[in-house]
Motif scaffolding. Structure first.
Motif, PDB file in Angstrom:
ATOM      1  N   ASN A 107       0.822  -1.213   0.000  1.00  0.00           N
ATOM      2  CA  ASN A 107       0.000   0.000   0.000  1.00  0.00           C
ATOM      3  C   ASN A 107       0.855   1.261   0.000  1.00  0.00           C
ATOM      4  N   ASP A 108       1.921   1.265   0.795  1.00  0.00           N
ATOM      5  CA  ASP A 108       2.807   2.440   0.842  1.00  0.00           C
ATOM      6  C   ASP A 108       3.471   2.667  -0.514  1.00  0.00           C
ATOM      7  N   ALA A 109       3.858   1.570  -1.175  1.00  0.00           N
ATOM      8  CA  ALA A 109       4.507   1.692  -2.481  1.00  0.00           C
ATOM      9  C   ALA A 109       3.546   2.288  -3.503  1.00  0.00           C
ATOM     10  N   ILE A 110       2.312   1.815  -3.514  1.00  0.00           N
ATOM     11  CA  ILE A 110       1.339   2.326  -4.485  1.00  0.00           C
ATOM     12  C   ILE A 110       0.975   3.773  -4.173  1.00  0.00           C
ATOM     13  N   ASN A 111       0.717   4.049  -2.900  1.00  0.00           N
ATOM     14  CA  ASN A 111       0.341   5.415  -2.510  1.00  0.00           C
ATOM     15  C   ASN A 111       1.468   6.411  -2.724  1.00  0.00           C
ATOM     16  N   GLY A 112       2.709   5.922  -2.780  1.00  0.00           N
ATOM     17  CA  GLY A 112       3.849   6.809  -2.962  1.00  0.00           C
ATOM     18  C   GLY A 112       4.172   7.098  -4.412  1.00  0.00           C
ATOM     19  N   MET A 113       3.399   6.562  -5.343  1.00  0.00           N
ATOM     20  CA  MET A 113       3.653   6.827  -6.756  1.00  0.00           C
ATOM     21  C   MET A 113       3.445   8.303  -7.065  1.00  0.00           C
ATOM     22  N   THR A 114       4.292   8.833  -7.934  1.00  0.00           N
ATOM     23  CA  THR A 114       4.208  10.260  -8.266  1.00  0.00           C
ATOM     24  C   THR A 114       3.123  10.530  -9.298  1.00  0.00           C
ATOM     25  N   THR A 115       2.730   9.489 -10.034  1.00  0.00           N
ATOM     26  CA  THR A 115       1.635   9.664 -10.987  1.00  0.00           C
ATOM     27  C   THR A 115       0.304   9.425 -10.282  1.00  0.00           C
ATOM     28  N   THR A 116      -0.769   9.430 -11.033  1.00  0.00           N
ATOM     29  CA  THR A 116      -2.084   9.178 -10.453  1.00  0.00           C
ATOM     30  C   THR A 116      -2.108   7.815  -9.767  1.00  0.00           C
ATOM     31  N   THR A 117      -2.622   7.766  -8.552  1.00  0.00           N
ATOM     32  CA  THR A 117      -2.680   6.517  -7.809  1.00  0.00           C
ATOM     33  C   THR A 117      -3.583   5.512  -8.522  1.00  0.00           C
ATOM     34  N   PRO A 118      -3.054   4.339  -8.877  1.00  0.00           N
ATOM     35  CA  PRO A 118      -3.886   3.342  -9.552  1.00  0.00           C
ATOM     36  C   PRO A 118      -5.043   2.901  -8.660  1.00  0.00           C
ATOM     37  N   ILE A 119      -6.190   2.688  -9.272  1.00  0.00           N
ATOM     38  CA  ILE A 119      -7.374   2.306  -8.492  1.00  0.00           C
ATOM     39  C   ILE A 119      -7.582   0.799  -8.493  1.00  0.00           C
ATOM     40  N   GLY A 120      -6.689   0.042  -9.138  1.00  0.00           N
ATOM     41  CA  GLY A 120      -6.890  -1.395  -9.179  1.00  0.00           C
ATOM     42  C   GLY A 120      -5.622  -2.173  -9.460  1.00  0.00           C
ATOM     43  N   VAL A 121      -5.732  -3.478  -9.284  1.00  0.00           N
ATOM     44  CA  VAL A 121      -4.672  -4.413  -9.646  1.00  0.00           C
ATOM     45  C   VAL A 121      -5.299  -5.448 -10.576  1.00  0.00           C
ATOM     46  N   GLU A 122      -4.473  -6.083 -11.390  1.00  0.00           N
ATOM     47  CA  GLU A 122      -5.018  -7.060 -12.325  1.00  0.00           C
ATOM     48  C   GLU A 122      -4.153  -8.299 -12.382  1.00  0.00           C
ATOM     49  N   GLY A 123      -4.797  -9.416 -12.730  1.00  0.00           N
ATOM     50  CA  GLY A 123      -4.083 -10.672 -12.865  1.00  0.00           C
ATOM     51  C   GLY A 123      -4.822 -11.593 -13.808  1.00  0.00           C
ATOM     52  N   LEU A 124      -4.124 -12.616 -14.263  1.00  0.00           N
ATOM     53  CA  LEU A 124      -4.721 -13.576 -15.180  1.00  0.00           C
ATOM     54  C   LEU A 124      -5.587 -14.584 -14.430  1.00  0.00           C
ATOM     55  N   PHE A 125      -6.670 -14.996 -15.071  1.00  0.00           N
ATOM     56  CA  PHE A 125      -7.515 -16.052 -14.546  1.00  0.00           C
ATOM     57  C   PHE A 125      -7.576 -17.156 -15.589  1.00  0.00           C
TER      58      PHE A 125
END
Length: 227
Positions: A107-125
């Motif tokens: 969470n800290d890594a994502i929130n620390g991004m300098t661009t727009t904070t991503p609202i999701g994660v994705e993976g293969l099913f």
């Protein structure tokens, strides 16, 4: 005089470099990199640093997100043997403190991004009974923590979720082993040892002699040029 000052500075720098313990230099971790698609949905995180449970080291991970069941990704309850047997990929299983540290690090890594904070994660099913796979995106992920004390079919998980403009992690959830959801998979790629009582390092004698000879030569050349 200016040339002499520069040479003295260079000699000093060489002496300092010679005093660095090679083992310390090898402890530099890989950089934190968050990979996302064109819609800024996160796919992988590399170089994630997580303090281990006893505080003796910082573990470095690659984190992949995969949408599938706990049983498919990690293994699970074996009806034939009657044993609980998650694979090594369930890195923080039975280590709730470590799982919480990992969730906080993500969470800290994502929130620390300098661009727009991503609202999701994705993976293969991987669709059951098919060779095809689809991409699934969610605004949350889970880290498996342990099997439920009351129901062997359930896994206690820690949730990281995008809420009110930031990624937070203050909830847990019981997840059926066979129900697909978005899991965070950790692969350990390195480790940084923590020395709580660091001591000054002494350069190896051969390195020190070479540095002193080179430094003396610089001073001698500088002296002749000043004359």
């Amino acid at each position: 005089m200016l040339k002499l000052t520069k040479m003295l500075s260079l000699a000093g720098t060489l002496i300092v470099l010679g005093s660095i313990n090679p083992a310390q230099a090898a402890l530099v971790a890989e950089p934190l990199v968050i990979n996302s698609d064109e819609e800024n949905v996160i796919q992988t995180i590399t170089g994630l640093q997580v303090l281990n449970s006893d505080g003796s080291a910082i573990d470095v991970f690659t984190v992949d997100f995969q949408f599938d069941s706990f049983t498919t990704i990690f293994g699970g309850f074996s009806s034939s043997s009657g044993d609980f047997s998650p694979s090594s990929e369930a890195f923080f299983f039975d280590d709730l403190e470590g799982a919480e540290s990992a969730r906080r690090a993500i969470n800290d890594a994502i929130n620390g991004m300098t661009t727009t904070t991503p609202i999701g994660v994705e993976g293969l099913f991987n669709l059951p009974g098919s060779e095809d796979a689809i991409i699934v995106a969610l605004n949350s992920y889970i880290i498996p923590g342990k099997f439920s004390d009351n129901d062997s079919n359930m896994v206690e998980t820690l949730i990281g979720q995008f809420t009110n403009g930031a990624w937070v992690g203050n909830t847990t959830q019981l997840q059926p082993q066979g129900t697909p959801t978005m899991y965070a998979k950790f692969t350990k790629t390195g480790e940084i040892n923590i020395d709580s009582t660091p001591t000054p390092t002494v350069p190896e004698s051969s390195n020190l002699v070479s540095i002193l000879i080179f430094g003396t030569s610089l001073l001698f050349v500088a002296k002749n040029r000043i004359r």
